[in-house]
Structures are given as C-alpha cells and as structure tokens.
Design an enzyme around this catalytic site. Sequence first.
Site, PDB file in Angstrom:
ATOM      1  N   GLY A   1       0.874  -1.160   0.000  1.00 18.05           N
ATOM      2  CA  GLY A   1       0.000   0.000   0.000  1.00 18.05           C
ATOM      3  C   GLY A   1       0.909   1.207   0.000  1.00 18.05           C
ATOM      4  O   GLY A   1       1.484   1.567  -1.025  1.00 18.05           O
ATOM      5  N   SER A   2       1.092   1.812   1.158  1.00 22.36           N
ATOM      6  CA  SER A   2       2.038   2.923   1.257  1.00 22.36           C
ATOM      7  C   SER A   2       3.476   2.428   1.278  1.00 22.36           C
ATOM      8  O   SER A   2       4.406   3.200   1.049  1.00 22.36           O
ATOM      9  CB  SER A   2       1.748   3.765   2.499  1.00 22.36           C
ATOM     10  OG  SER A   2       1.878   2.991   3.670  1.00 22.36           O
ATOM     11  N   CYS A   3       3.670   1.137   1.534  1.00 18.60           N
ATOM     12  CA  CYS A   3       5.018   0.562   1.505  1.00 18.60           C
ATOM     13  C   CYS A   3       5.593   0.662   0.095  1.00 18.60           C
ATOM     14  O   CYS A   3       4.860   0.745  -0.884  1.00 18.60           O
ATOM     15  CB  CYS A   3       5.002  -0.900   1.931  1.00 18.60           C
ATOM     16  SG  CYS A   3       4.610  -1.163   3.678  1.00 18.60           S
ATOM     17  N   LEU A   4       6.914   0.616   0.018  1.00 17.63           N
ATOM     18  CA  LEU A   4       7.595   0.750  -1.264  1.00 17.63           C
ATOM     19  C   LEU A   4       8.469  -0.472  -1.513  1.00 17.63           C
ATOM     20  O   LEU A   4       9.259  -0.860  -0.658  1.00 17.63           O
ATOM     21  CB  LEU A   4       8.466   2.010  -1.248  1.00 17.63           C
ATOM     22  CG  LEU A   4       9.094   2.440  -2.558  1.00 17.63           C
ATOM     23  CD1 LEU A   4       8.017   2.859  -3.562  1.00 17.63           C
ATOM     24  CD2 LEU A   4      10.068   3.591  -2.329  1.00 17.63           C
TER      25      LEU A   4
ATOM     26  N   GLY B   1       4.145   2.767  -2.786  1.00 14.75           N
ATOM     27  CA  GLY B   1       4.077   4.140  -2.306  1.00 14.75           C
ATOM     28  C   GLY B   1       2.734   4.802  -2.526  1.00 14.75           C
ATOM     29  O   GLY B   1       2.648   6.015  -2.708  1.00 14.75           O
TER      30      GLY B   1
END
Length: 177
Positions: free
Chosen positions: A40-43, A107
Amino acid sequence: MKTYGSEPGMPSSVQVGISELVVSDGTEDGDETLKSYGLGSCLAIALYDPETGIGGLAHAMLPDGDTADHSDRKPGKYADTAIRALLRRMVEQGASYTAVEAKLAGGSDMFDFDSFGDGVGQRNIVAARDELDRLGVPIVAEDVGGDRGRTVEFTPESGTLLVKTSSDDGTNGVTEL
C-alpha cells in the site's frame, strides 16, 4: 533463504515481507523470483546488476531510518537504510556498484489524511529517490503513487519487475517494468 514452490523445473520463489530485504546471488540459473505482497504505502525497492544477475528486493515501510529509533534494527523497514543495505550486500556477493540499477513500485496513499501533509507513501517515494540519487544509482523504471494496492515479483537475473495492481473498483492489471 526461504524458498517456496521449489518443484523441479519451477522457478523458486522467496517471499519478502514487510520491513525485510533479500538479495539473490544470481546462482539459481536465472529462475529465482523475489515477491512482496500487499504494498500500500510501503515501497518495493528492486536493485540489480544486469551484468551479474545479482539483485535484491526490499519491502520498505517508512521513509527515513537515519532519524528513527533503531531499537528493532531492521534496515529493510526504512527506504533509505534498505537501499544502503541492499547495495552493500549485493556488492559483497559480487555485483558491480557502478552497474546497479533500481526499479520502484508502491508508495500509494490509500487513505486521505490532510492534516498530515504528504502521506507515508509519497514520503517513501521521495526518500528512496533521494537516497538512490545520493548513491548514484539510476532509477530505470517505476510504478509509484496513486491509490491502489500492488504486489510485485522481481527476477534479479533478468531485472524484470512485474507489478500487479488492484483497485477498490475491481480493476486489476499487470505491468512489466
């Protein structure tokens, strides 16, 4: 290194979880795939040396490890420290620092929190771009931002990063970077 699905003739697969990083030494006859699910917001940060087939994948959760409390000692948790750890481990296994290239995916800003300014996803992207630029590692492809979840499959030997996306509206897609 944990492997899954290691039937004869099938590519071996290594899961890279949140805050983890894995480096492949290029000795799996080109059939090893590193996978990260539920970005999700992880890269997802994929680094590879196209000359040696050595590469790695990190599933970074937060942007800046240099200013964080390091009680957990997980370099893969932060975009900046994950990049440095991947690069160091790759060079230790024989990658050429000057040949290494980067691909980024993830991201997303899946939730709207106006009071926080830029979301974690956007901050992760900026931190990774800044660190790669500082280290002189070119970003050759990316699929970042937006508001959709992603899963990635990275094959270091070929440098291929498959990005599978899904959205709330039910649309799905696969992009090869």
